[in-house]
Design an enzyme around this catalytic site. Structure first.
Site, mmCIF file in Angstrom:
data_model
loop_
_atom_site.group_PDB
_atom_site.id
_atom_site.type_symbol
_atom_site.label_atom_id
_atom_site.label_comp_id
_atom_site.label_asym_id
_atom_site.label_seq_id
_atom_site.Cartn_x
_atom_site.Cartn_y
_atom_site.Cartn_z
ATOM 1 N N ARG A 15 -12.509 -5.949 -2.317
ATOM 2 C CA ARG A 15 -12.795 -4.601 -2.798
ATOM 3 C C ARG A 15 -12.509 -4.509 -4.294
ATOM 4 O O ARG A 15 -11.909 -5.390 -4.891
ATOM 5 C CB ARG A 15 -11.944 -3.573 -2.045
ATOM 6 C CG ARG A 15 -12.321 -3.389 -0.594
ATOM 7 C CD ARG A 15 -11.326 -2.500 0.143
ATOM 8 N NE ARG A 15 -10.037 -3.162 0.356
ATOM 9 C CZ ARG A 15 -9.013 -2.602 0.998
ATOM 10 N NH1 ARG A 15 -9.105 -1.357 1.455
ATOM 11 N NH2 ARG A 15 -7.875 -3.272 1.160
ATOM 12 N N LYS A 75 -5.252 -2.635 -4.000
ATOM 13 C CA LYS A 75 -3.987 -3.064 -3.402
ATOM 14 C C LYS A 75 -2.877 -3.064 -4.436
ATOM 15 O O LYS A 75 -3.107 -3.079 -5.646
ATOM 16 C CB LYS A 75 -4.132 -4.455 -2.782
ATOM 17 C CG LYS A 75 -5.108 -4.507 -1.622
ATOM 18 C CD LYS A 75 -4.689 -3.606 -0.464
ATOM 19 C CE LYS A 75 -3.464 -4.117 0.258
ATOM 20 N NZ LYS A 75 -3.088 -3.247 1.413
ATOM 21 N N TYR A 94 -3.060 1.746 -3.667
ATOM 22 C CA TYR A 94 -2.233 1.697 -2.466
ATOM 23 C C TYR A 94 -1.000 0.850 -2.777
ATOM 24 O O TYR A 94 -1.126 -0.311 -3.159
ATOM 25 C CB TYR A 94 -2.990 1.050 -1.297
ATOM 26 C CG TYR A 94 -4.125 1.861 -0.734
ATOM 27 C CD1 TYR A 94 -3.885 3.052 -0.066
ATOM 28 C CD2 TYR A 94 -5.442 1.425 -0.846
ATOM 29 C CE1 TYR A 94 -4.930 3.800 0.473
ATOM 30 C CE2 TYR A 94 -6.502 2.163 -0.308
ATOM 31 C CZ TYR A 94 -6.229 3.346 0.347
ATOM 32 O OH TYR A 94 -7.261 4.083 0.875
ATOM 33 N N HIS A 96 2.204 1.201 -0.561
ATOM 34 C CA HIS A 96 2.893 0.936 0.712
ATOM 35 C C HIS A 96 4.277 0.339 0.463
ATOM 36 O O HIS A 96 4.642 -0.701 1.017
ATOM 37 C CB HIS A 96 2.061 0.013 1.605
ATOM 38 C CG HIS A 96 0.768 0.618 2.060
ATOM 39 N ND1 HIS A 96 0.709 1.635 2.995
ATOM 40 C CD2 HIS A 96 -0.518 0.362 1.709
ATOM 41 C CE1 HIS A 96 -0.558 1.978 3.197
ATOM 42 N NE2 HIS A 96 -1.316 1.219 2.437
ATOM 43 N N GLU A 128 -1.663 6.352 -0.571
ATOM 44 C CA GLU A 128 -1.326 6.663 0.820
ATOM 45 C C GLU A 128 -0.393 7.863 0.977
ATOM 46 O O GLU A 128 -0.204 8.351 2.094
ATOM 47 C CB GLU A 128 -0.720 5.439 1.523
ATOM 48 C CG GLU A 128 0.670 5.057 1.074
ATOM 49 C CD GLU A 128 0.701 4.167 -0.154
ATOM 50 O OE1 GLU A 128 1.796 3.707 -0.502
ATOM 51 O OE2 GLU A 128 -0.369 3.940 -0.758
ATOM 52 N N ASP A 280 0.675 -2.360 7.252
ATOM 53 C CA ASP A 280 1.013 -2.008 5.872
ATOM 54 C C ASP A 280 2.304 -1.208 5.786
ATOM 55 O O ASP A 280 2.960 -1.188 4.738
ATOM 56 C CB ASP A 280 -0.120 -1.197 5.232
ATOM 57 C CG ASP A 280 -1.167 -2.077 4.574
ATOM 58 O OD1 ASP A 280 -0.835 -3.224 4.240
ATOM 59 O OD2 ASP A 280 -2.302 -1.620 4.395
#
Length: 378
Positions: A15, A75, A94, A96, A128, A280
């Site tokens: 991605r 990420k 993201y 996490h 998130e 995750d």
């Protein structure tokens, strides 16, 4: 604002943080966008498409970070990127952070990420934990929709005997019963998984602790989906003849609850497939540890575990477009107003700030690692 779009460097992560269409919108708002060379190729977007909408192509990840006031990616940064994050630089991705996997390499890495971002004095705004007042997670939703669908696609694939599963066809055939799928969690992931499993012809049970949500799912999902109140007793009763279990329980920004322990594996038949979409955030299953697209499954006590931490990365074109559709309005606000004013104006964005100026500003992250918590207002 100067905005950087680096190339993702996690294992099999294809991605990219922004489509050319998204970059076009940022450029129209007067911002400079620097895209790392070939960053979009894995998602089907070449450098020429970014150049055509006004982006500048830069040769390296180091140059991308150096030029940018705000980094937009998919990420969390990995070790190579830690020293690239500058004081005051906004990283929108993201993260996490609160991924509690005790005594594992993953847990060590998560703490290292948290401590590295504290040390960087950058601003970590996590997709998130951007949360609306109604509890919705607008930047997690599109990837949850993809991951829920893919959980069933991958789970049914590994149910094949040649892949280590029971050798069952998820939909069955005339005269042969279809597979049984248990979905733990009735949120976005769980609903998507249940809908796809039902569409493929499986017998589906979806479990949740919210009775209003179960009533809603009961009305909306097909007749081959039944709802179940999620309790330890009820889950145990389902495991004796289940074929695929999808773990999709989410506590925003916090570690996932462990709904299936190692002792419970012996209740399942050999070849049962566990798909842990919550990996995750530490995973729904005690026996889960993160896997990759290049090595996605492992067997433990006869049970197959699929715990890829970036499931949507397998379908990067779909995933990147869906993610940009969700993040673009927030990216524009951050670029137009600066992160502080944008977060003052939008409580959802404000909830997304996990770390700033060397301080943890999201309580769940501080609690997981037993580190000091500073409310963002301070």
């Amino acid at each position: 604002m100067k905005i950087g779009i680096p190339k993702e460097i996690k294992n099999n992560e294809n991605r990219v943080g922004m489509t050319p269409a998204g970059v076009s919108e940022l450029v129209k708002h007067g911002h400079e966008v620097f895209v790392q060379h070939t960053a979009g190729e894995g998602s089907g977007f070449d450098d020429e498409q970014y150049l055509a909408v006004g982006a500048t192509i830069v040769p390296t990840i180091e140059a991308t970070y150096e030029l940018a006031d705000m980094i937009i990616q998919v990420k969390e940064p990995i070790a190579l990127e830690y020293p690239l994050v500058k004081p005051g630089q906004l990283v929108f991705t993201y993260f996490h952070f609160a991924c509690d996997r005790e005594l594992t390499e993953a847990m060590i890495n998560d703490r290292e990420l948290t401590e590295a971002m504290i040390k960087s004095k950058g601003i970590c705004l996590a997709y998130e934990t951007v949360q609306l007042n109604n509890g919705a997670l607008p930047l997690l939703t599109p990837m949850s929709e993809v991951a829920g669908r893919m959980a069933i696609v991958n789970g049914s694939y590994y149910l094949q005997k040649t892949k280590g599963g029971k050798g069952k066809l998820i939909c069955g055939v005339p005269g042969v019963s279809p597979a049984k799928v248990l979905v733990l969690g009735g949120g976005i992931v769980g609903e998507a998984a249940a809908r796809v499993a039902a569409g493929m012809g499986a017998n589906v049970v979806i479990a949740d602790v919210s009775l209003p949500r179960l009533r809603q799912l009961d009305m909306e999902l097909p007749s081959n989906v039944s709802t179940l109140y999620s309790s330890h007793h009820n889950i145990v009763q389902q495991l004796h003849d289940v074929d695929i279990v999808v773990g999709s329980v989410l506590i925003p920004g916090d570690k996932a609850p462990r709904l299936i322990t190692r002792d419970m594996l012996k209740l399942m038949e050999p070849g049962t497939v566990l798909v842990d979409v919550a990996i995750d955030q530490g995973g729904c299953f005690e026996t889960s540890h993160p896997t990759t697209h290049s090595d996605p499954v492992y067997e433990l006590d006869g049970i197959l575990h699929y715990a890829v931490a970036n499931i949507p990365g397998a379908v990067p074109n779909t995933s990147t477009i869906a993610l940009t559709n969700a993040t673009l309005r927030y990216a524009v606000a951050l670029a137009d107003q600066g992160w502080q004013q944008a977060c003052r104006d939008d409580v959802a964005l404000r909830r997304g700030v996990n770390i700033t100026d060397g301080k943890i500003t999201y309580e769940a992250v501080a609690k997981v690692f037993n580190l000091p918590y500073t409310p963002l207002e301070l």
